[in-house]
Design an enzyme around this catalytic site. Sequence first.
Site, PDB file in Angstrom:
ATOM      1  N   CYS A 125       0.809  -1.218   0.000  1.00 23.27           N
ATOM      2  CA  CYS A 125       0.000   0.000   0.000  1.00 23.27           C
ATOM      3  C   CYS A 125       0.847   1.275   0.000  1.00 23.27           C
ATOM      4  O   CYS A 125       0.487   2.265  -0.636  1.00 23.27           O
ATOM      5  CB  CYS A 125      -0.973   0.001   1.171  1.00 23.27           C
ATOM      6  SG  CYS A 125      -0.210  -0.084   2.800  1.00 23.27           S
ATOM      7  N   ASP A 337      -7.644   5.631  -1.628  1.00 25.86           N
ATOM      8  CA  ASP A 337      -7.301   4.412  -0.903  1.00 25.86           C
ATOM      9  C   ASP A 337      -6.761   3.355  -1.866  1.00 25.86           C
ATOM     10  O   ASP A 337      -7.446   2.981  -2.821  1.00 25.86           O
ATOM     11  CB  ASP A 337      -8.560   3.889  -0.195  1.00 25.86           C
ATOM     12  CG  ASP A 337      -8.256   2.797   0.815  1.00 25.86           C
ATOM     13  OD1 ASP A 337      -7.131   2.252   0.794  1.00 25.86           O
ATOM     14  OD2 ASP A 337      -9.145   2.481   1.627  1.00 25.86           O
ATOM     15  N   HIS A 339      -6.172   0.221  -1.075  1.00 24.88           N
ATOM     16  CA  HIS A 339      -6.493  -1.115  -0.573  1.00 24.88           C
ATOM     17  C   HIS A 339      -7.689  -1.741  -1.278  1.00 24.88           C
ATOM     18  O   HIS A 339      -8.635  -2.212  -0.646  1.00 24.88           O
ATOM     19  CB  HIS A 339      -6.754  -1.064   0.943  1.00 24.88           C
ATOM     20  CG  HIS A 339      -5.603  -0.536   1.732  1.00 24.88           C
ATOM     21  ND1 HIS A 339      -5.461   0.797   2.033  1.00 24.88           N
ATOM     22  CD2 HIS A 339      -4.530  -1.173   2.259  1.00 24.88           C
ATOM     23  CE1 HIS A 339      -4.356   0.964   2.731  1.00 24.88           C
ATOM     24  NE2 HIS A 339      -3.778  -0.210   2.885  1.00 24.88           N
TER      25      HIS A 339
END
Length: 452
Positions: A125, A337, A339
Amino acid sequence: MNPSMLCDDLPAADDPMDDWLFLSHKSVEFLSDTTSLQETGDKGKLKSKLVSVWNSVKYGWSLKQKTKFSKSSPLILLGKSYELKDEANKERFRRSFASLLWLTYRRGFPQLAGSSLTTDSGWGCVLRTGQMLLARGLLTHLMPPGWMWSVWYRAVKDDLDLPHHADCTDCKSNMRCRYQSLGSLYDRPLEAMHRKVVSWFADHPKAPFGIHRLVELGASSGKKAGDWYGPSIVAHILQKAVAASVDLPNLVVYVAQDCTIYLQDVRGLCERPPPHSWKSVIILVPVRLGGQDLNPSYISCVKKLLELQCCIGIIGGRPKHSLFFVGFQDDQLLYLDPHYCQLTVNVTKENFPLESFHCKYPRKMPFSRMDPSCTIGFYASGQQELELLCTNVNEVVSTSAEGYPMFIFSEGESWKDEEHSSSPVHRVTYIQRSSDLKRVSTSSSMDEFVLL
């Protein structure tokens, strides 16, 4: 693009909040794809797919994601302010946010060197947020001011007198007509550059800023595929990647040392012999804003930095859960994000799909949840812009928490043994508060920073 996929209609005027519903068609494709396991004979691919599903569930991705924005407060997005009670401003925000490059976990790419991994789900990430930070800098560097992804929005300026077809009775509100009339004339060169920038971040060993290349460069810092990379190490990896790229001869990356931007070093990187002009520069500043939690007194400073035109974003988040912060509203940070695990896109194909590289659904989180370990990015296109950057940023950070600046500018140069070192130097500096010195553990972030 169907506007209904971006957000709901505004609620009644007495409703202080605005519900925006964002739904990506890729989400449906992702879930259906995980149930059609045609590779059941390949345990490796099956395991990779199950891990991807688990991480998407673990990090909260769902088909239906709502984000609420207040109509009474301005929304800041990388140096620009948007009043959402105004329809034109709300539309500009949608367009600007959707134009940011969104780089997430991927699965199904060629094996990473020294491992059997074909996905970065669960560990990559910070590398992905680092890619997003660099991508923002590259688009700022290569595209004209105010550029937006024109596949979704073909109108370059709201006051532009668009050409129209004689047989189109509602041409000015018809996106397809705008695409036909304006897109082929104005947007083709810009769209080609946009597509080229996306290809530089492809999940392939030959991509200069792809996951394979970043993992390769991380080896000099003792990292390998599957490890977690801290925001400071990622900053140095990005610096090396840009320095090695043949596609960006007029751009350099400078990484601050010990929370200090040494201006003599920056100018040395940017200066070019006459008659050439200065190189543009991306400045990355790894910092740690407190101990285990973000020092509350730094919040206003972070806000002021995100309000600057020269700021290209902040990477950070929670330990092992990195996010790319691009703005804020009130006490909530706006972020992208990484993820969310998607299938790898083959960028060698002509007109490869770009939708999975752009996010339609902004998310927010409280400043109080932000991890203090982060890297802040800035961009200056030339000498005058660099001097203006130094003036504006220094004015912000010099008034930060308790009289201690978030980071500092120095007219000198860094130690030569550090400057020419093949790997980043990580030291922890202590600033005395009251009468004692306290060491703050950085083990949770697996990186060392100057502690303020």
